[in-house]
Design a protein around this motif. Structure first.
Motif, PDB file in Angstrom:
ATOM      1  N   LEU A   1      58.935  11.493  39.096  1.00  0.00           N
ATOM      2  CA  LEU A   1      59.494  11.637  37.752  1.00  0.00           C
ATOM      3  C   LEU A   1      58.666  10.431  37.126  1.00  0.00           C
ATOM      4  N   ILE A   2      57.906  10.493  36.054  1.00  0.00           N
ATOM      5  CA  ILE A   2      57.478   9.323  35.357  1.00  0.00           C
ATOM      6  C   ILE A   2      58.277   8.781  34.091  1.00  0.00           C
ATOM      7  N   ASN A   3      58.875   7.758  34.130  1.00  0.00           N
ATOM      8  CA  ASN A   3      59.470   7.137  32.835  1.00  0.00           C
ATOM      9  C   ASN A   3      58.663   6.109  32.163  1.00  0.00           C
ATOM     10  N   GLY A   4      58.874   6.152  30.774  1.00  0.00           N
ATOM     11  CA  GLY A   4      57.980   5.018  30.053  1.00  0.00           C
ATOM     12  C   GLY A   4      58.192   5.426  28.513  1.00  0.00           C
ATOM     13  N   GLU A   5      58.035   4.409  27.684  1.00  0.00           N
ATOM     14  CA  GLU A   5      58.110   4.737  26.179  1.00  0.00           C
ATOM     15  C   GLU A   5      56.914   5.592  25.718  1.00  0.00           C
ATOM     16  N   SER A   6      57.068   6.450  24.674  1.00  0.00           N
ATOM     17  CA  SER A   6      56.163   6.848  24.102  1.00  0.00           C
ATOM     18  C   SER A   6      54.809   6.128  23.976  1.00  0.00           C
ATOM     19  N   GLY A   7      53.843   6.678  24.268  1.00  0.00           N
ATOM     20  CA  GLY A   7      52.577   6.120  24.218  1.00  0.00           C
ATOM     21  C   GLY A   7      52.033   5.093  25.227  1.00  0.00           C
ATOM     22  N   THR A   8      52.798   5.228  26.155  1.00  0.00           N
ATOM     23  CA  THR A   8      52.482   4.238  27.583  1.00  0.00           C
ATOM     24  C   THR A   8      51.292   4.797  28.403  1.00  0.00           C
ATOM     25  N   GLY A   9      51.188   6.156  28.319  1.00  0.00           N
ATOM     26  CA  GLY A   9      49.992   6.760  29.321  1.00  0.00           C
ATOM     27  C   GLY A   9      50.678   7.384  30.293  1.00  0.00           C
ATOM     28  N   LYS A  10      51.765   8.130  30.353  1.00  0.00           N
ATOM     29  CA  LYS A  10      52.405   8.896  31.186  1.00  0.00           C
ATOM     30  C   LYS A  10      51.589  10.003  31.776  1.00  0.00           C
ATOM     31  N   GLU A  11      51.030  10.796  30.831  1.00  0.00           N
ATOM     32  CA  GLU A  11      50.055  11.589  31.214  1.00  0.00           C
ATOM     33  C   GLU A  11      48.814  11.562  31.995  1.00  0.00           C
ATOM     34  N   LEU A  12      48.241  10.412  31.505  1.00  0.00           N
ATOM     35  CA  LEU A  12      47.325   9.561  32.071  1.00  0.00           C
ATOM     36  C   LEU A  12      47.458   9.151  33.602  1.00  0.00           C
ATOM     37  N   LEU A  13      48.540   8.667  33.945  1.00  0.00           N
ATOM     38  CA  LEU A  13      49.241   8.259  35.078  1.00  0.00           C
ATOM     39  C   LEU A  13      49.442   9.660  36.165  1.00  0.00           C
ATOM     40  N   ALA A  14      50.174  10.502  35.375  1.00  0.00           N
ATOM     41  CA  ALA A  14      50.111  11.836  36.212  1.00  0.00           C
ATOM     42  C   ALA A  14      48.802  12.266  36.741  1.00  0.00           C
ATOM     43  N   THR A  15      47.654  12.318  35.726  1.00  0.00           N
ATOM     44  CA  THR A  15      46.285  12.742  36.155  1.00  0.00           C
ATOM     45  C   THR A  15      45.835  12.007  37.155  1.00  0.00           C
ATOM     46  N   THR A  16      46.181  10.587  37.206  1.00  0.00           N
ATOM     47  CA  THR A  16      45.627   9.806  38.214  1.00  0.00           C
ATOM     48  C   THR A  16      46.003  10.229  39.563  1.00  0.00           C
ATOM     49  N   ILE A  17      47.460  10.564  39.616  1.00  0.00           N
ATOM     50  CA  ILE A  17      48.229  10.929  41.009  1.00  0.00           C
ATOM     51  C   ILE A  17      47.398  12.087  41.342  1.00  0.00           C
ATOM     52  N   HIS A  18      47.188  13.049  40.459  1.00  0.00           N
ATOM     53  CA  HIS A  18      46.678  14.378  40.858  1.00  0.00           C
ATOM     54  C   HIS A  18      45.147  14.141  41.146  1.00  0.00           C
ATOM     55  N   GLN A  19      44.377  13.236  40.750  1.00  0.00           N
ATOM     56  CA  GLN A  19      43.169  12.863  41.272  1.00  0.00           C
ATOM     57  C   GLN A  19      42.991  12.424  42.595  1.00  0.00           C
ATOM     58  N   GLN A  20      44.065  11.653  42.922  1.00  0.00           N
ATOM     59  CA  GLN A  20      44.123  11.094  44.350  1.00  0.00           C
ATOM     60  C   GLN A  20      44.925  11.800  45.408  1.00  0.00           C
ATOM     61  N   SER A  21      45.189  13.068  45.002  1.00  0.00           N
ATOM     62  CA  SER A  21      45.962  13.788  46.148  1.00  0.00           C
ATOM     63  C   SER A  21      45.091  14.823  46.634  1.00  0.00           C
ATOM     64  N   SER A  22      45.638  15.626  47.659  1.00  0.00           N
ATOM     65  CA  SER A  22      44.881  16.586  48.483  1.00  0.00           C
ATOM     66  C   SER A  22      44.729  17.591  47.499  1.00  0.00           C
ATOM     67  N   ARG A  23      45.227  17.803  46.430  1.00  0.00           N
ATOM     68  CA  ARG A  23      45.137  18.880  45.564  1.00  0.00           C
ATOM     69  C   ARG A  23      44.132  18.630  44.368  1.00  0.00           C
ATOM     70  N   SER A  24      43.455  17.526  44.536  1.00  0.00           N
ATOM     71  CA  SER A  24      42.498  17.053  43.358  1.00  0.00           C
ATOM     72  C   SER A  24      41.568  18.216  43.019  1.00  0.00           C
ATOM     73  N   ASP A  25      41.171  19.187  43.936  1.00  0.00           N
ATOM     74  CA  ASP A  25      40.128  20.160  43.570  1.00  0.00           C
ATOM     75  C   ASP A  25      40.694  21.451  43.092  1.00  0.00           C
ATOM     76  N   GLN A  26      41.853  21.418  42.807  1.00  0.00           N
ATOM     77  CA  GLN A  26      42.892  22.523  42.297  1.00  0.00           C
ATOM     78  C   GLN A  26      43.127  22.295  40.674  1.00  0.00           C
ATOM     79  N   PRO A  27      43.758  23.000  40.195  1.00  0.00           N
ATOM     80  CA  PRO A  27      44.100  22.784  38.759  1.00  0.00           C
ATOM     81  C   PRO A  27      45.169  21.849  38.554  1.00  0.00           C
ATOM     82  N   PHE A  28      45.088  20.975  37.395  1.00  0.00           N
ATOM     83  CA  PHE A  28      46.070  20.437  36.688  1.00  0.00           C
ATOM     84  C   PHE A  28      46.346  20.669  35.478  1.00  0.00           C
ATOM     85  N   ILE A  29      47.482  21.032  35.214  1.00  0.00           N
ATOM     86  CA  ILE A  29      48.094  21.724  34.113  1.00  0.00           C
ATOM     87  C   ILE A  29      49.296  20.872  33.491  1.00  0.00           C
ATOM     88  N   ALA A  30      48.949  20.505  32.296  1.00  0.00           N
ATOM     89  CA  ALA A  30      50.254  19.413  31.466  1.00  0.00           C
ATOM     90  C   ALA A  30      50.774  20.130  30.262  1.00  0.00           C
TER      91      ALA A  30
END
Length: 451
Positions: free
Chosen positions: A161-190
């Motif tokens: 669970l990512i907490n943060g005010e609007s505009g702080t980059g929560k989706e960007l952090l989630a994308t980063t987590i996905h890219q560094q995971s073993s699922r990075s070559d699979q879909p990322f859907i927001a």
């Protein structure tokens, strides 16, 4: 740990290097010297430098060429240039490129110290960003710590669970987590749960069968199925209606989805990340969010700091946006004046990084010169009235006074006890009290002994 700011002095004149070293050393700076631009670049590669003071006229590589190389690799390190041969043209050219200041020799000691202090207060330095750059630009210690946590947790499949005010980059952090995971070559859907009408959100997430409701003319797979094998981000999860929270909980528990109107379940393998600017624990207390779903989503909690909590990132992000705008619009690059940077740092940024990007779009479009002035920046800030950032020296003095007052309040004016808590001897503490003009008696209770 050495907390002194580290300054790199660059000059091919040994006597000038010695003079500057004496002046800045006496002012409390840690100094490293280089006799050429090449030496300076080698030093930057192995040292964490907070600011650079360089001569303009040097053999092999002059100050402007050195600045170009510095600005390319270390864009947030402030550079102050000195010259006995400075011209208006060179000063303007250097300032347009982002030089912090251009001072003429013989350099006035107070002017140099004041300029360097302002440079360091506007551009506080943190450890250099690793070469394997993440999609998140930062020089903030808070952000480095958060990204390190995110990297560790990305290697597992736990829900985050990512907490943060609007505009702080929560989706960007989630994308980063996905890219560094073993699922990075699979879909990322927001999916933004607040942007879709509640009566359509279930269908978007879980899909529907033909005829399930008016307008359902064919079967449709939901986003959970689309993300199968990968990661799904449920952004603004706090806006999800209670009726749908029950169904999401079932999906998380059983790892199956049933489309709207369907009669059979489908197995899925999806990692779930969620994000919100709401206080979900308060929402639980008010009956607006299910506690069992919260504990399913909140296996790991990452909190993004607001932009005002990471002021060292403001110049970095602002310049990044200005560069991106210039490339996108195929127009000449623009930079912020030092005064404009100070103004941006003093602003409270309620809209965070998203607001900063919008402001940079505005000032880029309205500015007719390569350097964006403080006046232009101020006009672009809503309701801003030119609050000036304080000097580092004044900020330290203010903090010291407030700290002493807090100690005296907590100890009922007992100087010996306050000094002990502060880790200072009683005599030194008395000197601090006197320096700040603090009257101890007003903090003492009537029955407190005078020490």
């Amino acid at each position: 740990m050495n907390s002194k700011p580290k300054v790199l002095l660059v000059d091919d004149d040994p006597s000038m290097l010695q003079l500057l070293s004496l002046r800045l050393g006496a002012a409390g700076y840690e100094l490293i010297t280089a006799s050429s631009g090449v030496d300076a670049l080698q030093t930057m590669g192995r040292e964490n430098i907070d600011a650079v003071v360089t001569d303009l006229r040097m053999e092999e590589m002059d100050g402007l060429a050195l600045f170009d190389r510095l600005h390319e690799r270390w864009p947030t390190v402030p550079v102050i240039m000195l010259t006995a041969h400075g011209t208006i043209r060179e000063a303007v050219t250097a300032t347009q490129k982002g030089l912090f200041a251009f001072l003429t020799k013989p350099v006035d000691k107070e002017e140099l110290l004041s300029t360097l202090e302002n440079a360091l207060s506007i551009s506080p330095q943190q450890p250099q960003q690793p070469e394997a750059a993440l999609p998140i630009l930062t020089r903030s210690a808070k952000m480095y710590s958060l990204l390190e946590q995110a990297k560790l947790f990305s290697e597992s499949d736990v829900n985050i669970l990512i907490n943060g005010e609007s505009g702080t980059g929560k989706e960007l952090l989630a994308t980063t987590i996905h890219q560094q995971s073993s699922r990075s070559d699979q879909p990322f859907i927001a999916i933004n749960c607040s942007a879709i009408p509640h009566d359509l959100l279930e269908s978007e997430l879980f899909g529907h069968v033909k005829g399930a409701f008016t307008g359902a003319s064919q079967n449709r797979e939901g986003l959970f199925v689309t993300a199968n094998g990968g990661t799904i981000l449920l952004d603004e999860i706090g806006d999800m209606p209670l009726s749908l929270q029950v169904k999401l909980l079932r999906v998380l528990q059983e790892k199956t989805v049933r489309p709207v109107g369907g009669s059979s379940d489908r197995k899925i393998d999806v990692r779930v990340l969620s994000a919100t600017h709401f206080d979900l624990e308060a929402a639980i207390d008010s009956g607006e969010f299910r506690s069992d779903l919260y504990y399913r989503l909140n296996v790991v909690n990452l909190k993004l700091p607001a932009l005002r909590e990471r002021p060292e990132d403001i110049p970095l992000l602002a310049n990044h946006f200005l560069t991106a705008i210039a490339e996108r619009t195929n127009k000449p690059a623009k930079t912020l004046s030092p005064e404009a940077v100070a103004l941006l740092i003093s602003y409270h940024w309620p809209g965070n990084i998203r607001e900063l990007e919008n402001i940079m779009e505005r000032v880029f479009a309205l500015s007719t010169t390569p350097v964006i002035s403080a006046v232009q920046a101020e006009h672009a800030l809503p309701g801003h009235r030119g609050i000036q950032i304080d000097t580092l020296k004044n900020a330290k003095q203010q903090f010291e006074r407030e700290y002493i007052v807090q100690l005296l309040t907590a100890t009922d004016g007992q100087v010996s006890l306050a000094a002990e808590i502060a880790g200072r001897n009683r005599s030194d503490f008395h000197k601090l009290i006197k320096r700040h003009g603090i009257h101890v008696n007003i903090y003492r209770k009537s029955d407190t002994e005078d020490d």
